[in-house]
Write an enzyme that holds these catalytic residues in place. Sequence first.
Site, short mmCIF file in Angstrom:
data_model
loop_
_atom_site.label_atom_id
_atom_site.label_comp_id
_atom_site.label_asym_id
_atom_site.label_seq_id
_atom_site.Cartn_x
_atom_site.Cartn_y
_atom_site.Cartn_z
NE ARG A 53 40.52 42.03 47.72
CZ ARG A 53 41.73 42.07 47.25
NH1 ARG A 53 42.31 43.25 46.94
NH2 ARG A 53 42.46 41.00 47.07
CB ALA A 55 46.01 39.07 54.29
NE ARG A 90 36.94 38.42 53.92
CZ ARG A 90 37.60 38.38 52.75
NH1 ARG A 90 38.29 39.43 52.35
NH2 ARG A 90 37.57 37.30 52.00
CD GLN A 202 38.74 38.45 44.89
OE1 GLN A 202 38.46 37.68 44.00
NE2 GLN A 202 38.46 38.21 46.15
CG ASP A 243 44.19 35.63 52.58
OD1 ASP A 243 44.40 35.28 51.40
OD2 ASP A 243 43.60 36.69 52.88
CE LYS A 254 39.97 35.14 47.51
NZ LYS A 254 38.78 35.12 48.39
O1 MRU Z 1 39.10 37.48 49.66
P1 MRU Z 1 40.24 38.43 49.44
O2 MRU Z 1 40.10 39.23 48.20
O3 MRU Z 1 40.50 39.26 50.66
O4 MRU Z 1 41.50 37.47 49.25
C1 MRU Z 1 42.75 38.04 49.02
C2 MRU Z 1 43.82 37.05 48.80
O5 MRU Z 1 43.61 35.85 48.81
C3 MRU Z 1 45.21 37.60 48.64
O6 MRU Z 1 45.97 36.81 47.79
C4 MRU Z 1 45.88 37.62 50.02
O7 MRU Z 1 45.08 38.32 50.93
C5 MRU Z 1 47.22 38.23 49.98
S1 MRU Z 1 47.08 39.99 49.73
C6 MRU Z 1 48.58 40.72 49.70
#
Ligand code: MRU
Length: 367
Positions: A53, A55, A90, A202, A243, A254
């Site tokens: 997971r 981005a 996603r 996370q 993201d 997030k």
């Molecule tokens: O749902 P996730 O765990 O994929 O969400 C991740 C995030 O929101 C991160 O902050 C975002 O992807 C930036 S990662 C460098």
Amino acid sequence: MRIDGKPFTSIWPHTDLKAVEIIDQTKLPHQFATLTLVDVADAARAIKDMHVRGAPLIGVTAAYGLALAMRADPSDGNLEAAAQTLLATRPTAVNLAWALKDMRQHLLAVKPQDRAAKAFARAAELAADDIALCASIGDHGLALIGDAQAKKGGKPVNILTHCNAGWLATVDWGTATAPIYKAHDAGIAVHVFVDETRPRNQGASLTAFELGQHGVPHTVIVDNAGGHVMQHGGVDLVIVGTDRTTASGDVCNKIGTYLKALAAKDNGVPFYVAAPSPSIDFSLDDGVAEIPIETRGSEEVTHMSGATADGRIETVRITPPSSPALNYAFDVTPARLVTGLITERGVVAATKEALAKAFPERVTVRR
Ligand code: MRU
């Protein structure tokens, strides 16, 4: 970065290019395990079920997923079908669509018989580019942390982060964490407040794990504590990931990021977003109205997982069985709450003009 002293990236192809290996992030921090992806269905499942997971890593995994698909059947039809399967996993992180578009362009330009080799080579380039982008974000963010330390007369700089925008969310370095790792390595004293980041935690599971492995001082706090800590002067700057950032600087990240930005604004705490350019969607302006927000299964809210004293990973229900739950995975922080975007080309104001000036080749004209 390192796990137990051993260097790792979050994804890597097997040397025979028959499979791709990922770190299974659903098991961290309790168990370190890897998963082998052998076909596009494996790659799609790994993204959808969040074994990988974040981005940037979603984008690179999708690129390798297409490479695995080309290995099985390099026809135009399979290229389109595999891209659609991966795209459907996603909806929010734009890096997924960005990487698939890039891969399709490169693969359609070569004959089917050359596509598997081309796809693995291009996926490796995207992975290497991601590492370089993150390292560069680290350098620009390091300067911000250095300034904060100078203002504090050399005292430790307290940084709050949300979710995991660390190396596990990218290929290496991370976005929000790259400045932190670089500052720590440069001898600047940093301390990180890590939001737990319900529902999937996370922050508590991945960011805390990474920082701990690198020796960065940190403290996990519950999501609701950030405002209180800021009110009491405990946070010098916030750095989060993204993201999808729009052409006008609205930031989708997030769920809960928006509340942190509001608290930062109210307390005069600088709120920075580490934004590599593949996560900027120049085709959108209004993040609240236009960015698709992923809604995930309610069981992520009604249940929690953790390790038992004897090391088993168990999942328990925390809500009454009859109570419905709703699970928005992301929210949008309007550009007016963002102090700056830390990009690979420097710290850019979260405005349409500044983003267009920094990335002129990416600007699109809307019809
Ligand atoms: O749902 P996730 O765990 O994929 O969400 C991740 C995030 O929101 C991160 O902050 C975002 O992807 C930036 S990662 C460098």
